[in-house]
Write an enzyme that holds these catalytic residues in place. Sequence first.
Site, PDB file in Angstrom:
ATOM      1  N   HIS A  31       0.842  -1.194   0.000  1.00 39.02           N
ATOM      2  CA  HIS A  31       0.000   0.000   0.000  1.00 39.02           C
ATOM      3  C   HIS A  31       0.871   1.235   0.000  1.00 39.02           C
ATOM      4  O   HIS A  31       1.937   1.227   0.621  1.00 39.02           O
ATOM      5  CB  HIS A  31      -0.912   0.010   1.231  1.00 39.02           C
ATOM      6  CG  HIS A  31      -2.080   0.920   1.083  1.00 39.02           C
ATOM      7  ND1 HIS A  31      -2.001   2.262   1.383  1.00 39.02           N
ATOM      8  CD2 HIS A  31      -3.331   0.690   0.637  1.00 39.02           C
ATOM      9  CE1 HIS A  31      -3.180   2.806   1.140  1.00 39.02           C
ATOM     10  NE2 HIS A  31      -3.996   1.885   0.669  1.00 39.02           N
TER      11      HIS A  31
ATOM     12  N   ASP B 138      -8.010  -5.304  -0.021  1.00 36.10           N
ATOM     13  CA  ASP B 138      -8.500  -6.112  -1.137  1.00 36.10           C
ATOM     14  C   ASP B 138      -8.153  -7.580  -1.018  1.00 36.10           C
ATOM     15  O   ASP B 138      -8.627  -8.392  -1.802  1.00 36.10           O
ATOM     16  CB  ASP B 138      -7.917  -5.573  -2.455  1.00 36.10           C
ATOM     17  CG  ASP B 138      -8.431  -4.187  -2.737  1.00 36.10           C
ATOM     18  OD1 ASP B 138      -9.621  -3.966  -2.525  1.00 36.10           O
ATOM     19  OD2 ASP B 138      -7.640  -3.326  -3.146  1.00 36.10           O
TER      20      ASP B 138
HETATM   21  N1  CMC Z   1       4.062  -7.543  -4.832  1.00 31.58           N
HETATM   22  C1  CMC Z   1       5.394  -7.545  -5.017  1.00 31.58           C
HETATM   23  N2  CMC Z   1       6.188  -6.457  -4.888  1.00 31.58           N
HETATM   24  C2  CMC Z   1       5.583  -5.304  -4.576  1.00 31.58           C
HETATM   25  C3  CMC Z   1       4.205  -5.220  -4.359  1.00 31.58           C
HETATM   26  C4  CMC Z   1       3.433  -6.387  -4.494  1.00 31.58           C
HETATM   27  N3  CMC Z   1       2.121  -6.370  -4.311  1.00 31.58           N
HETATM   28  N4  CMC Z   1       3.865  -3.930  -4.054  1.00 31.58           N
HETATM   29  C5  CMC Z   1       5.031  -3.235  -4.080  1.00 31.58           C
HETATM   30  N5  CMC Z   1       6.054  -4.053  -4.387  1.00 31.58           N
HETATM   31  C6  CMC Z   1       7.465  -3.679  -4.458  1.00 31.58           C
HETATM   32  C7  CMC Z   1       7.750  -2.928  -5.747  1.00 31.58           C
HETATM   33  O1  CMC Z   1       8.176  -3.799  -6.781  1.00 31.58           O
HETATM   34  C8  CMC Z   1       8.843  -1.963  -5.317  1.00 31.58           C
HETATM   35  O2  CMC Z   1      10.046  -2.684  -5.313  1.00 31.58           O
HETATM   36  P1  CMC Z   1      11.431  -1.890  -5.670  1.00 31.58           P
HETATM   37  O3  CMC Z   1      11.598  -0.845  -4.613  1.00 31.58           O
HETATM   38  O4  CMC Z   1      12.458  -2.965  -5.590  1.00 31.58           O
HETATM   39  O5  CMC Z   1      11.263  -1.336  -7.032  1.00 31.58           O
HETATM   40  C9  CMC Z   1       8.491  -1.636  -3.868  1.00 31.58           C
HETATM   41  O6  CMC Z   1       7.714  -2.768  -3.391  1.00 31.58           O
HETATM   42  C10 CMC Z   1       7.684  -0.355  -3.715  1.00 31.58           C
HETATM   43  O7  CMC Z   1       6.602  -0.421  -4.643  1.00 31.58           O
HETATM   44  P2  CMC Z   1       5.892   0.859  -5.263  1.00 31.58           P
HETATM   45  O8  CMC Z   1       5.101   0.423  -6.447  1.00 31.58           O
HETATM   46  O9  CMC Z   1       6.922   1.933  -5.444  1.00 31.58           O
HETATM   47  O10 CMC Z   1       4.962   1.274  -4.074  1.00 31.58           O
HETATM   48  P3  CMC Z   1       3.729   2.217  -4.157  1.00 31.58           P
HETATM   49  O11 CMC Z   1       3.550   2.766  -2.801  1.00 31.58           O
HETATM   50  O12 CMC Z   1       3.878   3.181  -5.276  1.00 31.58           O
HETATM   51  O13 CMC Z   1       2.569   1.202  -4.579  1.00 31.58           O
HETATM   52  C11 CMC Z   1       0.689  -0.206  -4.596  1.00 31.58           C
HETATM   53  C12 CMC Z   1       1.514   0.806  -3.794  1.00 31.58           C
HETATM   54  C13 CMC Z   1      -0.601  -0.503  -3.825  1.00 31.58           C
HETATM   55  C14 CMC Z   1       0.309   0.364  -5.958  1.00 31.58           C
HETATM   56  C15 CMC Z   1       1.514  -1.498  -4.771  1.00 31.58           C
HETATM   57  O14 CMC Z   1       1.877  -2.035  -3.514  1.00 31.58           O
HETATM   58  C16 CMC Z   1       0.787  -2.571  -5.599  1.00 31.58           C
HETATM   59  O15 CMC Z   1       0.831  -2.529  -6.826  1.00 31.58           O
HETATM   60  N6  CMC Z   1       0.079  -3.549  -4.919  1.00 31.58           N
HETATM   61  C17 CMC Z   1      -0.709  -4.511  -5.620  1.00 31.58           C
HETATM   62  C18 CMC Z   1      -2.013  -3.898  -6.035  1.00 31.58           C
HETATM   63  C19 CMC Z   1      -2.957  -3.715  -4.874  1.00 31.58           C
HETATM   64  O16 CMC Z   1      -3.164  -4.627  -4.060  1.00 31.58           O
HETATM   65  N7  CMC Z   1      -3.583  -2.540  -4.820  1.00 31.58           N
HETATM   66  C20 CMC Z   1      -4.568  -2.217  -3.808  1.00 31.58           C
HETATM   67  C21 CMC Z   1      -4.168  -1.066  -2.974  1.00 31.58           C
HETATM   68  S1  CMC Z   1      -5.220  -0.939  -1.536  1.00 31.58           S
HETATM   69  C22 CMC Z   1      -6.731  -0.454  -2.177  1.00 31.58           C
HETATM   70  C23 CMC Z   1      -6.903   1.000  -2.210  1.00 31.58           C
HETATM   71  O17 CMC Z   1      -6.786   1.658  -1.149  1.00 31.58           O
HETATM   72  O18 CMC Z   1      -7.224   1.486  -3.316  1.00 31.58           O
END
Ligand code: CMC
Length: 427
Positions: free
Chosen positions: A305, A362
């Site tokens: 998240h 989720d």
């Molecule tokens: N599985 C594997 N690796 C992950 C995941 C995951 N679900 N989420 C983040 N990472 C890794 C990502 O690859 C990155 O690694 P690195 O630093 O080596 O490049 C690191 O963790 C940080 O990720 P980010 O994408 O920069 O983090 P963010 O804060 O921008 O993204 C997120 C948050 C929710 C988009 C992401 O965690 C994700 O894509 N999760 C899966 C989708 C999901 O479950 N979304 C629902 C969010 S909750 C509902 C809502 O409130 O809308």
Amino acid sequence: MADTVKLEIGGKASEYPVLSGTVGPDVIDIRKLYGATGAFTYDPGFTSTASCQSALTYIDGDQGVLLHRGYPIDQLAEQSSFMEVSYLLLNGELPSKKELDDFTYTISRHTMLHEQLATFYRGFRRDAHPMAIMCGVVGALSAFYHDSTDINDPKQRMIASHRLIAKMPTIAAMAYKYSVGQPFLYPKNDLSYTANFLRMTFGVPAEEYEPDPVIVSAMDKIFILHADHEQNASTSTVRLAGSSGANPFACIAAGIACLWGPAHGGANEAALNMLREIGTPDRIPEYIARAKNKDDPFRLMGFGHRVYKNFDPRAKVLGKAATEVLDKLGINDPVLDTARELEQIALKDQYFIDKKLYPNVDFYSGVILSAIGFPTTMFTVLFALARTVGWVAQWNEMISDPEQKIGRPRQLYNGPAQRDYVPVSQR
Ligand code: CMC
């Protein structure tokens, strides 16, 4: 923290105030930065930028805390109702018994849709995604309810807010009915908000629908858990759309469009699809390895998240509710076993520990919704239904904020500098 921050760019110093909220990080007020220095700040994805002041929702991502108007989400989910939480978000305080009864009555009086909207549905293909229908129908509301689109009139704003909260279950249920080819059901206002929605979705005109209290309570909990969540992508979209003075129905349609994406509201659909694809706990290591592989775009859906770097408190409530609902309905779904096992394995894995990736809202919601009987395509629709109250409360807060301006981010331009046009014959 100091109450001002000094900055020096190109030998020119300037000073900026530091503002404090009730709780949470202080913010540096950089409104005068461009005037003083000629520079902008650069913050793609707004990871360090507060775009507004808000008194609605507070998240402490490190502690895994979510407050609605100060009340912890787990207390609201266990002890309150979606109608009460809606009142709280819109009005700032918990209602008295009379205030709650009046509010519930008002909402129930707005549940019907203009009859001509039923014709509007028939313009969609049968296999249209219900979120596509939601974007279209909610946007179209502004063509039907002209008398509540003057955003400068607080009374009209409140009527539009009530209409949106009241009509969303009817619109969502009709999107479902249309996709399965069953007749639309009109709302029945002696039922609760949530029971009425379940009846319009799963009932048929040929027989009486008896809402199951276990399902009504689980659904109401899911609505409460999704009601609002600070300045997330769809809420920011609603605020940005509204900042230009657009009418509330158009703004909420914009929020629905943003929510549809798999990184936001679409993640519950993606999480259940992923759990089904994994199928059995023995295949989990393969998917964990994929999630950790930098060359594989796969992510564990329902994990991680932007704000929570600890358990999403909503996931805790839903993990418990998933077991209760499946037990009470006598459903033995291997998907729940896979989810529990995956959660345990990921929580012990160094990659997920280092990156602070925990289950989010989720992760379990799809398991419950599927047990209730919703197809995965409806999951994001339910999220939109519940989030509507948060969107309208945030939209109202923005319109009433004297500091509100049209949203207009800046950019770091990296295209070509000015050059002269070359006629096609000379290129
Ligand atoms: N599985 C594997 N690796 C992950 C995941 C995951 N679900 N989420 C983040 N990472 C890794 C990502 O690859 C990155 O690694 P690195 O630093 O080596 O490049 C690191 O963790 C940080 O990720 P980010 O994408 O920069 O983090 P963010 O804060 O921008 O993204 C997120 C948050 C929710 C988009 C992401 O965690 C994700 O894509 N999760 C899966 C989708 C999901 O479950 N979304 C629902 C969010 S909750 C509902 C809502 O409130 O809308």
